[in-house]
Design a protein around this motif. Sequence first.
Motif, PDB file in Angstrom:
ATOM      1  N   ILE A 141      -5.143   2.015  -9.062  1.00 11.55           N
ATOM      2  CA  ILE A 141      -5.150   1.823  -7.601  1.00 11.55           C
ATOM      3  C   ILE A 141      -4.762   3.116  -6.895  1.00 11.55           C
ATOM      4  CG2 ILE A 141      -4.050   0.584  -5.705  1.00 11.55           C
ATOM      5  CD1 ILE A 141      -3.793  -1.823  -7.599  1.00 11.55           C
ATOM      6  N   MET A 142      -3.718   3.772  -7.391  1.00 10.47           N
ATOM      7  CA  MET A 142      -3.297   5.032  -6.772  1.00 10.47           C
ATOM      8  C   MET A 142      -4.353   6.108  -6.945  1.00 10.47           C
ATOM      9  SD  MET A 142       0.812   5.428  -7.371  1.00 10.47           S
ATOM     10  CE  MET A 142       0.677   5.527  -9.134  1.00 10.47           C
ATOM     11  N   ASN A 196       0.841  -1.202   0.000  1.00  9.43           N
ATOM     12  CA  ASN A 196       0.000   0.000   0.000  1.00  9.43           C
ATOM     13  C   ASN A 196       0.877   1.254   0.000  1.00  9.43           C
ATOM     14  OD1 ASN A 196      -2.200   1.660  -0.044  1.00  9.43           O
ATOM     15  ND2 ASN A 196      -2.865   1.218   2.059  1.00  9.43           N
ATOM     16  N   ALA A 213       1.277   9.245   0.659  1.00 13.74           N
ATOM     17  CA  ALA A 213       0.357  10.307   1.098  1.00 13.74           C
ATOM     18  C   ALA A 213       0.761  10.836   2.474  1.00 13.74           C
ATOM     19  CB  ALA A 213      -1.071   9.781   1.119  1.00 13.74           C
ATOM     20  N   SER A 264       0.647   3.792  -1.783  1.00 15.45           N
ATOM     21  CA  SER A 264      -0.117   5.052  -1.909  1.00 15.45           C
ATOM     22  C   SER A 264      -0.316   5.706  -0.550  1.00 15.45           C
ATOM     23  CB  SER A 264      -1.470   4.780  -2.568  1.00 15.45           C
ATOM     24  OG  SER A 264      -1.303   4.216  -3.851  1.00 15.45           O
ATOM     25  N   GLU A 265      -0.644   4.899   0.448  1.00 14.32           N
ATOM     26  CA  GLU A 265      -0.850   5.442   1.789  1.00 14.32           C
ATOM     27  C   GLU A 265       0.449   5.985   2.360  1.00 14.32           C
ATOM     28  OE1 GLU A 265      -2.469   4.011   6.207  1.00 14.32           O
ATOM     29  OE2 GLU A 265      -2.430   2.597   4.508  1.00 14.32           O
ATOM     30  N   GLU A 301      -7.580   5.674  -7.063  1.00 13.26           N
ATOM     31  CA  GLU A 301      -8.704   5.411  -6.169  1.00 13.26           C
ATOM     32  C   GLU A 301      -8.395   5.783  -4.731  1.00 13.26           C
ATOM     33  OE1 GLU A 301      -9.451   1.312  -6.836  1.00 13.26           O
ATOM     34  OE2 GLU A 301     -10.645   1.639  -8.665  1.00 13.26           O
ATOM     35  N   TYR A 302      -7.103   5.840  -4.387  1.00  9.71           N
ATOM     36  CA  TYR A 302      -6.746   6.274  -3.024  1.00  9.71           C
ATOM     37  C   TYR A 302      -6.702   7.806  -3.021  1.00  9.71           C
ATOM     38  CZ  TYR A 302      -4.432   6.464   1.506  1.00  9.71           C
ATOM     39  OH  TYR A 302      -4.125   6.719   2.829  1.00  9.71           O
ATOM     40  N   THR A 303      -7.830   8.422  -2.781  1.00  8.27           N
ATOM     41  CA  THR A 303      -7.976   9.873  -2.940  1.00  8.27           C
ATOM     42  C   THR A 303      -7.097  10.718  -2.010  1.00  8.27           C
ATOM     43  OG1 THR A 303      -9.915   9.787  -1.494  1.00  8.27           O
ATOM     44  CG2 THR A 303     -10.293   9.674  -3.879  1.00  8.27           C
ATOM     45  N   PRO A 304      -6.736  10.244  -0.784  1.00 14.61           N
ATOM     46  CA  PRO A 304      -5.858  11.097   0.037  1.00 14.61           C
ATOM     47  C   PRO A 304      -4.525  11.438  -0.631  1.00 14.61           C
ATOM     48  CG  PRO A 304      -6.870   9.400   1.395  1.00 14.61           C
ATOM     49  CD  PRO A 304      -7.226   9.085  -0.025  1.00 14.61           C
ATOM     50  N   LEU A 305      -4.012  10.555  -1.499  1.00 13.39           N
ATOM     51  CA  LEU A 305      -2.750  10.840  -2.173  1.00 13.39           C
ATOM     52  C   LEU A 305      -2.905  12.042  -3.099  1.00 13.39           C
ATOM     53  CD1 LEU A 305       0.159  10.169  -2.879  1.00 13.39           C
ATOM     54  CD2 LEU A 305      -0.685   8.528  -4.562  1.00 13.39           C
ATOM     55  N   THR A 306      -3.937  12.022  -3.916  1.00 14.63           N
ATOM     56  CA  THR A 306      -4.166  13.156  -4.816  1.00 14.63           C
ATOM     57  C   THR A 306      -4.428  14.433  -4.035  1.00 14.63           C
ATOM     58  OG1 THR A 306      -5.133  11.630  -6.416  1.00 14.63           O
ATOM     59  CG2 THR A 306      -5.538  13.970  -6.754  1.00 14.63           C
TER      60      THR A 306
END
Length: 866
Positions: free
Chosen positions: A472-473, A432, A438, A434-435, A475-480
Amino acid sequence: MSGGTKRIYDARSQYTDRTKTNENSFSPLTVIMKNLDTSLLLLSSKEEPVVQQVLNHLADFARKADQNIEDLKEQNLLELLVYKDLFINADSVIIRRFTLYLITVLMDRTQLGELQTEQTAQLLEVGFRFYLKEIDEFCIEYLTYIINLCLRDPKIAQNTLENVEFLEKFKIIFISSDNPDTVVNSIEAMHKILQIQSAKEMLEFTALPGFPIDRVICELTNDFLQIRLAAIKVLKILLADTSEESVFEPLHRCFFVLQQLVKAFCANPKAPDALGIIEVLATALRSEKMTKLFFEQNLFDQMVEHLNEDVDMLAPEVVCTIISIFAEAAKYQYYLARIHSARITEMFLKCLLKSKPEPSPFVIMGLNRMTVHPDALRTIVAGYEHGVLDQLVALVQAAEVSIKTREQAAEFIGNLLVSSFRTTADQLMVMNISEALAKTIEQGLPELSIDLILSVLAIIETLAQNDEHRKIMGEYTPLTEQIAQLLMGSYAHSILVHNIFRCLCTIVDEEPVREILMKNYIVSSIKRALKSVSNLVKTAVTNFILQTTRFNEFVDAYIDRGILEVLMNFQKHAFCVSTWGPAIESILAKCPTMKFCIRNHLGFTDVTAGKDFYVSKRKFEDFRCFQNILRQDCSPLETVLVVNFDRPSADERDLICVPLHCLHDIDIGGDQKWAYCKRPGDRKLPEFLEALNETLALNGLVENPDKIRRSIDFENVAKRSKIIAEAVNSVMSVDIKILDLNTTEECSRHTVRCHLENLRHVFHTNFIPLGEVQSGCQFERAVLFKCFADQIGLPCTLQRSVDGRMLYNEVPLPLELEKDIHCDKKTLKFMPWRMLRPTHIVDLMYNIGELYPMQSRQALQYLRLY
């Protein structure tokens, strides 16, 4: 002898009474003094025994307790000794030694801030004068220590470079001295002088004849630890200069210093100065010449051999520091095979996993450089099973870890993604990543360094090259969200803004990313970037605009929220930004309404299908006026034709009801309600298009003969143009008189004006659906012709005349020359539409469907220019 003859000898008849002389002489005087103030007065005496005795007492007093030294400082003894020049003018060596000893003791207990620069300069000036003429070894030892202490002041150290006589004797004494204290203070003084010099000044200083660099190198193996430590500090500064003009330019000196460093380390790897030697050696190996000697003279093998022998006795953190020399050597790919064969890669990995609380940056740097070697890369990738990648990711996001280590870890991950993408990327996605990224970006500036953020963005860009990973990245909205928030606070750093926009370009294909960017004020960030003074930032943001005009929500935002306005108004400030103009055209290409308003022209690639197309009868000098009409005004002064083939009836949400109390002078029958709409439905336009397609089908002209998308059927361009022109004429010929092309009489403009006025009353607004227009001249017909042509795939332009009153259409019809391969129709039909050039004007009013070559008499007559 006879008279007049001089006698050589006369017998004495009288002698001096010595007893009386002794009685009359001054006998020795002994005075007992127990007061320090009174004793200091005797320093003004001209009798050397008195001065010597006072100085002896003061030295004994200073040795008894530290508080006594403080008392002497309060009595200003230091200033008194300097003022009286006792240690220069005294003939007695003992006096000079006592004086210098007392100055040394007082200076040793004095902090740098306690003395003014003027006082230090005065003391140093006196010391220089004495240093130049002194020959006593003990005095020189004391003087060297005093000078060393004075050089703590950077201003004083800078001025020392101008004293050429002192520097010459300083070098002579340092080279020839056997006194350990003199040697260590000389080296430390040299270190202080080097510290305050620029690179150019250092080069000039070290290039002086007789510069004692060889003596400094020799002291690396001195028996005294303090001397070795001082020599290490000087060499670390000198070896940082890897230029060809440095003091280490001769090969013999390079080999000598490497040999001494290796010898000093191998003699005792557990010595207190061993790690300092390793740091100097690592600094030396930054030079390719040094590295070559290190390997060719087998010094590398010697180091590895001793390291393997002592590795079990040394602490892990010491071993990790020692291998920093191999991290520097790994910069040169030629030696990677030997480094890997010596099992250095395994040492790096072991240090990475076991170093607590964190590994040194050079451990990760060494691994990063080893990835160039295939066998080393395989060893590193195999370490994923033991948690190598987990450790790197943990280091990147750990706020308590040093920023340099985090930078190296992020850069290493990015390098692994390039060298071994599939294995590394899959492992990161399982973790994970992306988390983790972020949370890292969330720390923001100034907690994070720019280099770290750039490496993190590079990781995102590399992972986004894979569609599955990008999804996948995305869909992980906190990263954007964190990237967008970081962008808003990064405009002080142009390189950072540039890379953030570049990163966003790689993930903006995902719909969640676009939604989050819109919610996090991406339009405001773009406006700020467009107004930046940095061409790098403006290039990045305009490139982002180019990449995002594929999406309707971005195009609408760029037009409705002022991005297009900024682009248009700031063109003169962006002459160095090559993507500025293309960004404008990219927006306009997706919005034919604004393009026609601004450019007064639609080309072959500007398609009106797919969204509302608004054309105003009025020509606007400032497109923002038309924008305001579309946004706010419901009744512009001139008619606005609305084209849409996909909306048979208006959406109820677009209807705006007029309150009854606003209709004072209008007769309202029954329950009739007034409502207007700027996005009216068009029931007839799709019917007209269907009839046109039926006509084309009857003539076999619906599809291009080769059935190739976007190919051009030049054989039937004229036929299809005539059919479309006749369809337009059949729709808009009510009450229109067909005139001859050669006549000077105008068409029935008044009839059209009245017809449009009637439609405005029917629809309660000036926004008229094009399908409802039954009477039309060149203006209305040209709009309908363009819209029909776009629907059936016929390349066609829409052009407004200079006065703005007339519209006309152009089509490409190659003028084939005999035996000209460049005009072969078989070749031209596959030419991209953007490369086509208009050749003929379509007659929609007089000889319906006729094509007139541009600049011909008929074309000029049609445009009423002849």
